[in-house]
Scaffold this motif. Structure first.
Motif, short mmCIF file in Angstrom:
data_model
loop_
_atom_site.label_atom_id
_atom_site.label_comp_id
_atom_site.label_asym_id
_atom_site.label_seq_id
_atom_site.Cartn_x
_atom_site.Cartn_y
_atom_site.Cartn_z
N VAL A 1 0.87 -1.18 0.00
CA VAL A 1 0.00 0.00 0.00
C VAL A 1 0.90 1.23 0.00
O VAL A 1 1.87 1.30 0.76
CB VAL A 1 -0.97 0.00 1.21
CG1 VAL A 1 -0.23 -0.04 2.54
CG2 VAL A 1 -1.89 1.20 1.14
N ARG A 2 0.60 2.19 -0.90
CA ARG A 2 1.44 3.38 -1.03
C ARG A 2 0.57 4.63 -0.95
O ARG A 2 -0.52 4.66 -1.49
CB ARG A 2 2.16 3.39 -2.38
CG ARG A 2 3.05 2.21 -2.66
CD ARG A 2 3.80 2.41 -3.98
NE ARG A 2 4.63 1.25 -4.33
CZ ARG A 2 4.28 0.31 -5.18
NH1 ARG A 2 3.11 0.40 -5.79
NH2 ARG A 2 5.08 -0.70 -5.44
N LEU A 3 1.10 5.65 -0.30
CA LEU A 3 0.53 6.99 -0.38
C LEU A 3 1.39 7.76 -1.38
O LEU A 3 2.61 7.86 -1.20
CB LEU A 3 0.55 7.68 0.99
CG LEU A 3 0.04 9.13 1.02
CD1 LEU A 3 -1.43 9.21 0.59
CD2 LEU A 3 0.22 9.74 2.40
N CYS A 4 0.74 8.30 -2.41
CA CYS A 4 1.47 8.92 -3.51
C CYS A 4 0.96 10.33 -3.77
O CYS A 4 -0.15 10.69 -3.37
CB CYS A 4 1.32 8.10 -4.79
SG CYS A 4 1.81 6.37 -4.64
N LYS A 5 1.79 11.10 -4.46
CA LYS A 5 1.41 12.45 -4.89
C LYS A 5 1.61 12.52 -6.41
O LYS A 5 2.59 11.98 -6.94
CB LYS A 5 2.29 13.50 -4.21
CG LYS A 5 2.05 14.93 -4.71
CD LYS A 5 2.95 15.92 -4.00
CE LYS A 5 2.85 17.31 -4.63
NZ LYS A 5 1.52 17.91 -4.50
N TRP A 6 0.66 13.19 -7.09
CA TRP A 6 0.77 13.38 -8.54
C TRP A 6 1.44 14.72 -8.80
O TRP A 6 0.92 15.78 -8.44
CB TRP A 6 -0.58 13.31 -9.20
CG TRP A 6 -0.50 13.55 -10.68
CD1 TRP A 6 -0.95 14.63 -11.38
CD2 TRP A 6 0.10 12.68 -11.64
NE1 TRP A 6 -0.68 14.48 -12.72
CE2 TRP A 6 -0.03 13.29 -12.91
CE3 TRP A 6 0.73 11.44 -11.55
CZ2 TRP A 6 0.45 12.71 -14.08
CZ3 TRP A 6 1.21 10.85 -12.72
CH2 TRP A 6 1.07 11.48 -13.96
N ASP A 7 2.61 14.67 -9.40
CA ASP A 7 3.36 15.88 -9.72
C ASP A 7 3.85 15.80 -11.16
O ASP A 7 5.02 16.03 -11.46
CB ASP A 7 4.54 16.03 -8.75
CG ASP A 7 5.17 17.42 -8.81
OD1 ASP A 7 4.52 18.34 -9.36
OD2 ASP A 7 6.31 17.57 -8.33
N GLY A 8 2.89 15.47 -12.06
CA GLY A 8 3.27 15.19 -13.44
C GLY A 8 3.78 13.77 -13.61
O GLY A 8 3.86 13.24 -14.71
N LYS A 9 4.12 13.17 -12.50
CA LYS A 9 4.50 11.76 -12.40
C LYS A 9 4.21 11.32 -10.97
O LYS A 9 3.95 12.15 -10.10
CB LYS A 9 5.98 11.55 -12.74
CG LYS A 9 6.92 12.27 -11.79
CD LYS A 9 8.38 12.03 -12.15
CE LYS A 9 9.30 12.76 -11.16
NZ LYS A 9 10.72 12.53 -11.48
N GLU A 10 4.25 10.03 -10.75
CA GLU A 10 3.94 9.51 -9.42
C GLU A 10 5.13 9.66 -8.49
O GLU A 10 6.23 9.22 -8.79
CB GLU A 10 3.52 8.04 -9.51
CG GLU A 10 3.12 7.43 -8.16
CD GLU A 10 2.44 6.09 -8.31
OE1 GLU A 10 1.26 6.08 -8.70
OE2 GLU A 10 3.11 5.06 -8.07
#
Length: 360
Positions: free
Chosen positions: A329-338
């Motif tokens: 399980v990952r918490l991710c941010k979208w910044d033009g890429k993961e």
């Protein structure tokens, strides 16, 4: 992947079984249609770019919309549809099943039903909670307003706002300024009613009071819709944390993970043998993404896709989401890429932290 429905305390709760190699994406709090001070606050264009990426990636098996996707408390329906149109088109292209778990701002959509197949997969709407089974490990997902003491104390009274919204949008649909003319006419009728009729019995008095309330409601509702954003975003959101200690907005994952409402919910679910131990808890609502590993459980807040999320001056991230894949399980941010902010093997001990992330 397959879905079964459990009977949990009289409620039908979907349990989605995901194979270890199947990928799930979870995000919340997009608030399509949210406007304040002439600005569009929903980051729907960034979300469209992210959904484009998911279509190119073409491996998402399950997409979970974890509440407050639509701003159906204060946003005009025109703005809601305008913001949501392109993202919904992109979601429709995904070769995945979609599960929508309404939040407090889009609760009025909780009764929607979509029988049969839609697009490449199924679409489900579950009013309260969702469970995933990943290789025998249970993941609990819900919007998060269920932990808010303000909502718990009012015993569901907060749902009235959804009906106020629907009624006001019906009034706004009248041509020109007729909604205010209608409200003024209804108010004058009340005054005339009170002037001409004098109650001679308890029944007549009750009838006059009820009629007055009904006829006054259009004016009250229109005034509230006109002022609510100024009151809520311009005043309450700024002073709320200092005056209302029970408010969730802006609280960290550390304080929420040990809250009594969450402990009670998890214990209640774990009392059912067909559920057993809950290993991962995912929710949103606060607009503050975060993660915590405590007593062998993983707690993750999905954050939001809204500009100037609560306490944004202190560096709170937005455009965040959860990815479940490969037993992790990952918490991710979208910044033009993961960008991976946190990663935990559901079945193992390995975990990765991004030390620049606010949630630490």
């Amino acid at each position: 992947m397959f879905v079964e429905e459990l009977n949990v305390g009289g409620r039908r709760v979907p349990l989605v079984h995901l194979a270890k190699d199947e990928n799930a994406i979870v995000f919340s709090d997009v608030h399509f249609g949210l406007r304040y001070g002439g600005r569009t606050l929903s980051l729907h264009e960034d979300l469209s770019n992210f959904l484009d990426h998911l279509n190119d990636e073409d491996k998402t098996r399950l997409l979970v919309l974890l509440g407050d996707i639509f701003e159906l408390w204060s946003g005009s329906l025109r703005d809601v549809f305008q913001d949501a149109l392109n993202p919904l088109r992109l979601i429709a292209r995904l070769s995945s099943s979609v599960i929508f778990v309404p939040g407090n701002h889009d609760r009025i959509s909780a009764r929607m039903r979509f029988p049969g197949s839609r697009w490449a997969g199924e679409i489900y709407v579950t009013p309260d909670i969702l469970l995933l089974d990943v290789e025998g490990k249970k993941v609990l997902l819900f919007h998060g307003h269920q932990l808010d003491n303000l909502f718990l104390l009012t015993k569901g009274l907060w749902r009235v706002q959804s009906y106020i919204y629907l009624f006001s949008e019906m009034l706004f649909a009248l041509p020109g300024p007729l909604e205010w003319f209608f409200a003024a006419l209804a108010t004058l009728t009340v005054l005339l009613l009170l002037f001409l009729f004098h109650a001679t019995s308890l029944l007549m008095e009750a009838t006059i009071i009820l009629a007055s309330i009904i006829l006054f409601s259009p004016l009250i509702i229109l005034l509230w819709r006109d002022l609510q954003d100024k009151v809520w975003y311009g005043f309450v959101q700024k002073i709320g944390p200092r005056l209302f200690k029970s408010r969730l907005r802006g609280k960290s994952i550390e304080s929420l993970a040990v809250s009594k409402p969450l402990k009670k919910l998890v214990s209640f679910l774990e009392s059912y043998p067909e559920i057993g131990r809950v290993d991962v808890v995912i929710f949103g609502h606060t607009h503050v993404p975060g993660f915590l590993v405590s007593n062998g459980k993983v707690f993750i807040n999905t954050g939001s896709w809204v500009k100037n999320s609560y306490n944004s001056d202190n560096g709170v991230e937005n455009k965040t989401y959860v990815r479940i894949e490969g037993g992790k399980v990952r918490l991710c941010k979208w910044d033009g890429k993961e960008v991976v902010l946190f990663e935990k093997e559901i079945q193992g001990k390995k975990q990765i932290f991004n030390n620049n992330f606010y949630g630490l």
